[in-house]
Design an enzyme around this catalytic site. Structure first.
Site, short mmCIF file in Angstrom:
data_model
loop_
_atom_site.label_atom_id
_atom_site.label_comp_id
_atom_site.label_asym_id
_atom_site.label_seq_id
_atom_site.Cartn_x
_atom_site.Cartn_y
_atom_site.Cartn_z
N CYS A 1 68.69 -46.81 -4.24
CA CYS A 1 68.53 -46.75 -2.78
C CYS A 1 67.18 -47.31 -2.32
O CYS A 1 67.08 -47.90 -1.25
CB CYS A 1 68.68 -45.30 -2.29
SG CYS A 1 70.20 -44.51 -2.86
N ASP B 1 69.49 -38.31 -4.42
CA ASP B 1 70.47 -37.23 -4.34
C ASP B 1 71.58 -37.38 -5.36
O ASP B 1 71.96 -36.42 -6.04
CB ASP B 1 71.08 -37.18 -2.94
CG ASP B 1 70.07 -36.80 -1.87
OD1 ASP B 1 69.05 -37.51 -1.76
OD2 ASP B 1 70.28 -35.80 -1.17
N CYS C 1 66.84 -43.65 0.49
CA CYS C 1 67.68 -42.52 0.11
C CYS C 1 67.50 -41.36 1.10
O CYS C 1 66.53 -41.30 1.85
CB CYS C 1 67.37 -42.07 -1.32
SG CYS C 1 68.60 -40.95 -2.01
N ASP C 2 68.43 -40.43 1.02
CA ASP C 2 68.65 -39.45 2.08
C ASP C 2 67.39 -38.79 2.64
O ASP C 2 67.13 -38.83 3.83
CB ASP C 2 69.57 -38.34 1.56
CG ASP C 2 70.93 -38.87 1.13
OD1 ASP C 2 71.13 -40.09 1.18
OD2 ASP C 2 71.77 -38.05 0.73
N LYS C 3 66.61 -38.12 1.79
CA LYS C 3 65.51 -37.29 2.29
C LYS C 3 64.31 -38.11 2.70
O LYS C 3 63.45 -37.63 3.45
CB LYS C 3 65.11 -36.24 1.25
CG LYS C 3 66.26 -35.38 0.76
CD LYS C 3 67.03 -34.73 1.89
CE LYS C 3 68.32 -34.10 1.41
NZ LYS C 3 69.38 -35.06 1.04
N CYS D 1 73.66 -45.28 -0.55
CA CYS D 1 75.11 -45.10 -0.67
C CYS D 1 75.82 -45.60 0.58
O CYS D 1 75.41 -45.33 1.70
CB CYS D 1 75.43 -43.63 -0.91
SG CYS D 1 74.78 -43.01 -2.48
N GLU E 1 72.78 -29.56 -2.92
CA GLU E 1 74.06 -30.08 -2.46
C GLU E 1 75.13 -29.80 -3.51
O GLU E 1 74.84 -29.71 -4.70
CB GLU E 1 73.98 -31.59 -2.22
CG GLU E 1 73.17 -31.96 -1.01
CD GLU E 1 73.12 -33.45 -0.75
OE1 GLU E 1 72.64 -33.85 0.32
OE2 GLU E 1 73.56 -34.22 -1.64
N SER F 1 76.78 -32.80 0.23
CA SER F 1 76.54 -34.23 0.36
C SER F 1 77.34 -34.77 1.52
O SER F 1 78.40 -34.24 1.87
CB SER F 1 76.95 -34.94 -0.93
OG SER F 1 77.06 -36.33 -0.74
#
Length: 555
Positions: A49, A81, A122-124, A194, A444, A470
Site C-alpha cells: 500500500c 492491516d 494503507c488504512d490507518k 487494497c 479487525e 475490515s
C-alpha cells in the site's frame, strides 16, 4: 504572506546554527530563503500500500520547488492491516494511527515547518495524517498514494478479499489448497492500497469530501500517470495554501464532516470510517458523536456498486470520473453542503461545477436507481451495547437474527472454532476482550468474517465483537460494541447459549436476560489481567478511550 510567519526555522541571526546544519544536507542560501515545507511520508518497504510512496514524494517535492518552496521529507511508521490480520500483529494497527499522528506532529514542531504535505496509503496512515494536520493546524494538504488494480483469476477480477474468503473455502472443502495458492499469486498484481471499497478507499474518499485534497485525489490508481500528477499538483497547491494561510481547522467544519459521512454512505464504505471520523473531529475540536454519524449516513442511498458487497473496485470509479461524480449526485440532491471550503480555495460546489454524470456505466448509480435505498451505518443499542455498536448496513445480509451465543475471549479461538466446524447456522459468534483497551488495539476480524463467508454462513451466522471489522468484511457483522468487555461492558457477561437478538430495523442489540440476571453476573465479574504491562501496548491501553468516542488517546 498575510497572517503567516514563514521561515520559522531559518530566518534571522539567531538561526545561524540551524542554517549551518541544513547546509550540510546541501541547502543553499536560495533554498534557505524560501518557505520550508515538510513532506510527511508513510513509506515502508514491507507492504504494497505504501511501497511506492518515495516516488510519490519525489513528485510532491518537484511541485513544491516549482512553486517556490523548499521541501524536506521525513518519514513515519506504517503497519499494514492485511498483513497484520489474524495474529498478534493486528493489535499494532490501530495503535499505529496514534503513533503516526504523534510522529508527524513531533516532526512538524521539531523542524518548525512552514507548511505540510502528508502522504498516506494503507488504512490507518490516512486518518493519522489528517489527525496530525488538525493538531498542528499548519497550512497543509493531504495526498493519497492510490489503490491497487484488481488481479484476475479464472476469468474473474479478484482482490485480497477473495484470498481471505478462499482460506475459509478451503476449510469448507469447496476450494483446494492448490487453487488458493494460484489465487494468492495473482490477487495483488502490483503496489497500491487494497482495491475495493475497503478502509483505505473509504478514507481517501472521505478526506476528499472533507476538502483536504486536490480535486479527484481519491480514485486514480497507484501505478498511473494521473496519480503522479496528483502528487505534483499537491506540491504546488501547498504553496498557495501557505500564501492564503488556509488552515486545516478552517476546512474541518461540522458541515464538512456531514459531507464526508454522506459520501462514505454513498460509496458503501467501511465501518472504520466511524472510528476515524470521530477521531479526526476530536483533533479538530468539532463536536461529533456516533448518533450524528448515523443521522448523516442513514438518509443517503448507496450509489457505488463496489466490493466487498458489490461488483467493482476503485479503479472502475476512476474510469467513470472518480469520487466527484458521487459528490455531484449528492450535491444536486441536496444531501451535502455546497458552501464548504476546500484547501485549494474554491467551495465544494465550485469544485464540482464541471462534473457530469457518465452515461452507459453501472459503477455509480443515480439516486433514482440506487444500489441500495439505505446506505451508511446502523448504530445499534440495547442491553449488550448501551453506548452503541456499529453495523455496516450496506454489507449486512439480512435485517434480523436471533440465536445462541458462542462466546470467545480471543479472535484466534473464534477462528479455530470455525475451522473445526463448531459453528452452525443460527449461531451468534461473540468475540470479546478485543476492544481498544482489552486487545489492546481493537483488532479487525477479517480472518473470522472471511472464514464465516467462506464456509457459506454469510446468511445464517451473526458476529458481534468489541473489536473492529475490515472494510472487506460483509454479512451481519456488528463491531465497536461499547462499553467494551475489558471495562465490564455487557459483552463480558455473556455465556454460551445465551440468546442474542439483533434487529437492524429497530437498531437494537440485546441478550434475552433479565436485568437482575445481568446485575448478578456483573457483580461476580472480575477484570482480566492486562495482556501487556510494559511498552507501547500497555501505554495505549491506559490512555485509549471507548470506540464510541473514536478510540482516541487522552491524558
Amino acid at each position: 504572506m498575510p497572517g503567516t510567519v514563514r521561515n520559522r526555522l531559518t530566518a534571522g541571526v539567531e538561526r545561524a546554527p540551524q542554517r549551518a546544519m541544513l547546509r550540510a544536507i546541501g541547502l543553499t542560501d536560495e533554498d534557505l530563503e524560501k518557505p520550508i515545507i515538510g513532506i510527511a511520508n508513510t513509506w515502508v518497504e514491507a507492504q504494497p500500500c505504501n511501497y511506492h510512496l518515495r516516488e510519490v514524494a519525489q513528485k510532491v517535492k518537484e511541485g513544491v520547488r516549482d512553486a517556490g518552496g523548499t521541501p524536506l521529507e521525513f518519514n513515519t511508521i506504517a503497519v499494514n492491516d492485511a498483513i497484520a490480520m489474524g495474529h498478534e500483529g493486528m493489535k499494532a494497527v490501530l495503535i499505529s494511527r496514534e503513533v503516526i499522528a504523534d510522529s508527524i506532529e513531533l516532526g512538524a514542531v521539531g523542524y518548525q515547518f512552514d507548511a505540510l504535505v502528508t502522504i498516506g496509503g494503507c488504512d490507518k496512515t490516512q486518518p493519522a495524517c489528517v489527525m496530525a494536520m488538525a493538531r498542528t493546524n499548519l497550512p497543509s494538504i493531504y495526498l493519497y498514494g492510490g489503490s491497487i488494480p484488481p488481479g484476475e483469476w479464472n476469468g474473474k477480477r479478484v482482490t485480497i478479499q477473495d484470498v481471505f474468503e478462499g482460506a475459509g473455502a478451503v476449510s469448507r472443502g469447496t476450494m483446494t489448497a492448490e487453487q488458493l495458492h494460484d489465487l494468492e499469486c495473482v490477487a495483488c498484481p502490483t503496489y497500491g492500497a487494497c482495491g475495493g471499497m475497503f478502509t483505505a478507499n473509504t478514507m481517501s474518499s472521505a478526506i476528499e469530501a472533507l476538502g483536504l485534497t486536490v480535486p479527484n485525489c481519491a480514485a486514480p490508481i497507484a501505478p498511473s500517470e494521473l496519480r503522479m500528477q496528483k502528487a505534483y499538483e499537491s506540491g504546488r497547491a501547498v504553496m498557495k495554501i501557505l500564501e492564503t494561510n488556509t488552515r486545516p481547522r478552517d476546512i474541518l467544519t461540522r458541515e464538512a464532516f456531514e459531507n464526508a459521512m454522506a459520501v462514505v454512505a454513498a460509496m458503501g464504505g467501511s465501518t472504520n470510517a466511524v472510528l476515524h471520523m470521530l477521531a479526526i473531529a476530536f483533533e479538530a475540536g468539532v463536536k461529533l458523536d456516533i448518533d450524528d454519524i448515523e443521522r448523516m449516513g442513514s438518509k443517503v442511498p448507496e450509489l457505488a456498486d463496489l466490493k466487498p458487497a458489490g461488483k467493482y473496485v476503485m479503479s472502475d470509479v476512476d474510469v467513470v470520473g472518480g469520487v466527484p461524480v458521487v459528490m455531484k449526485l449528492l450535491l444536486d440532491a441536496g444531501l451535502i453542503h455546497p458552501g464548504t471550503r476546500t484547501v485549494t480555495g474554491e467551495t465544494l460546489s465550485e469544485r464540482l461545477e464541471t462534473t457530469t454524470y457518465p452515461a452507459n456505466q453501472d459503477v455509480i448509480h443515480t439516486l433514482a436507481d440506487p444500489v441500495r435505498k439505505s446506505g451508511g451505518f446502523a448504530i445499534m443499542r440495547g442491553n449488550l451495547a448501551p453506548d452503541g455498536a456499529v453495523l455496516k448496513v450496506t454489507g449486512a445480509s439480512r435485517n434480523a437474527h436471533r440465536g445462541p451465543a458462542k462466546v470467545f475471549d480471543r479472535e484466534e479461538d473464534a477462528f479455530q472454532a470455525i475451522k473445526e466446524k463448531k459453528i452452525v447456522p443460527g449461531d451468534v459468534v461473540v468475540v470479546r476482550y478485543e476492544g481498544p483497551k482489552g486487545g489492546p488495539g481493537m483488532r479487525e476480524m477479517l480472518v473470522v468474517t472471511a472464514a464465516i463467508v467462506g464456509q457459506g454462513f454469510k446468511d445464517s451466522v451473526a458476529l458481534i465483537t468489541d473489536g473492529r471489522f475490515s472494510g472487506a468484511s460483509h454479512g451481519l457483522m456488528i463491531g465497536h460494541v461499547s462499553p467494551e468487555a475489558a471495562v465490564g461492558g455487557p459483552l463480558a457477561l455473556l455465556r454460551d447459549g445465551d440468546i442474542v437478538n439483533v434487529d437492524v430495523e429497530k437498531r437494537s442489540l440485546n441478550v434475552e436476560l433479565s436485568e437482575a440476571e445481568l446485575a448478578a453476573r456483573k457483580a461476580a465479574w472480575r477484570a482480566p489481567a492486562p495482556r501487556y504491562t510494559h511498552g507501547v501496548f500497555a501505554k495505549y491501553a491506559k490512555l485509549v478511550t471507548s470506540a464510541s468516542k473514536g478510540a482516541v488517546c487522552v491524558v
